[in-house]
Design a protein around this motif. Sequence first.
Motif, PDB file in Angstrom:
ATOM      1  N   ALA A  77       0.853  -1.193   0.000  1.00  0.00           N
ATOM      2  CA  ALA A  77       0.000   0.000   0.000  1.00  0.00           C
ATOM      3  C   ALA A  77       0.889   1.242   0.000  1.00  0.00           C
ATOM      4  N   PRO A  78       0.501   2.293  -0.717  1.00  0.00           N
ATOM      5  CA  PRO A  78       1.321   3.504  -0.754  1.00  0.00           C
ATOM      6  C   PRO A  78       1.403   4.165   0.613  1.00  0.00           C
ATOM      7  N   ASP A  79       2.577   4.661   0.926  1.00  0.00           N
ATOM      8  CA  ASP A  79       2.830   5.326   2.202  1.00  0.00           C
ATOM      9  C   ASP A  79       2.395   6.789   2.090  1.00  0.00           C
ATOM     10  N   PRO A  80       1.451   7.254   2.931  1.00  0.00           N
ATOM     11  CA  PRO A  80       0.985   8.644   2.823  1.00  0.00           C
ATOM     12  C   PRO A  80       2.098   9.664   3.091  1.00  0.00           C
ATOM     13  N   LYS A  81       3.025   9.349   3.987  1.00  0.00           N
ATOM     14  CA  LYS A  81       4.130  10.280   4.256  1.00  0.00           C
ATOM     15  C   LYS A  81       5.027  10.424   3.036  1.00  0.00           C
ATOM     16  N   GLU A  98       6.853  13.573  -1.568  1.00  0.00           N
ATOM     17  CA  GLU A  98       7.020  13.709  -3.028  1.00  0.00           C
ATOM     18  C   GLU A  98       6.284  14.948  -3.537  1.00  0.00           C
ATOM     19  N   ALA A 133       4.096  10.023  -0.058  1.00  0.00           N
ATOM     20  CA  ALA A 133       3.340  10.777  -1.057  1.00  0.00           C
ATOM     21  C   ALA A 133       3.382  12.272  -0.748  1.00  0.00           C
ATOM     22  N   ASP A 134       3.255  12.634   0.529  1.00  0.00           N
ATOM     23  CA  ASP A 134       3.341  14.041   0.926  1.00  0.00           C
ATOM     24  C   ASP A 134       4.736  14.599   0.665  1.00  0.00           C
TER      25      ASP A 134
END
Length: 120
Positions: free
Chosen positions: A27-31, A36, A33-34
């Motif tokens: 699953a993509p890591d929200p941290k 990036e 993504a932020d």
Amino acid sequence: MTKIRPRSRAFGLALLAAVFSGACHAAPDPKAADAEADFQFAVKAAKLVKASAKDPSSFEVVQAGLVSGGPVCIVYRAKNSFNAVTTEMVAVRRNMSRGNWNKECARSGLTDVSHIRKAM
């Protein structure tokens, strides 16, 4: 010609199905993504500042920092109208407008994003 055993064929098909179904992806890591998104914003802001320089080919990022949820603060070197290399400071807000360095960058907790110079 080598015969493929039924068990190894079944294992190979199961592995192929898992890869193509996306079962091996985490699953993509929200941290991440932020981080990036922040990096992309900082690069976009630096490119905007570079484009507005008198001599964009002389533009060089010295240091860059990001205020959490706020502007990117860039210290850069570039040639001015007199062909002299000067060091300037600029704050670029999230809406790509120019901010006030003293109010938005000075004494703020900045996250170092100086590595944007590699993306320029």
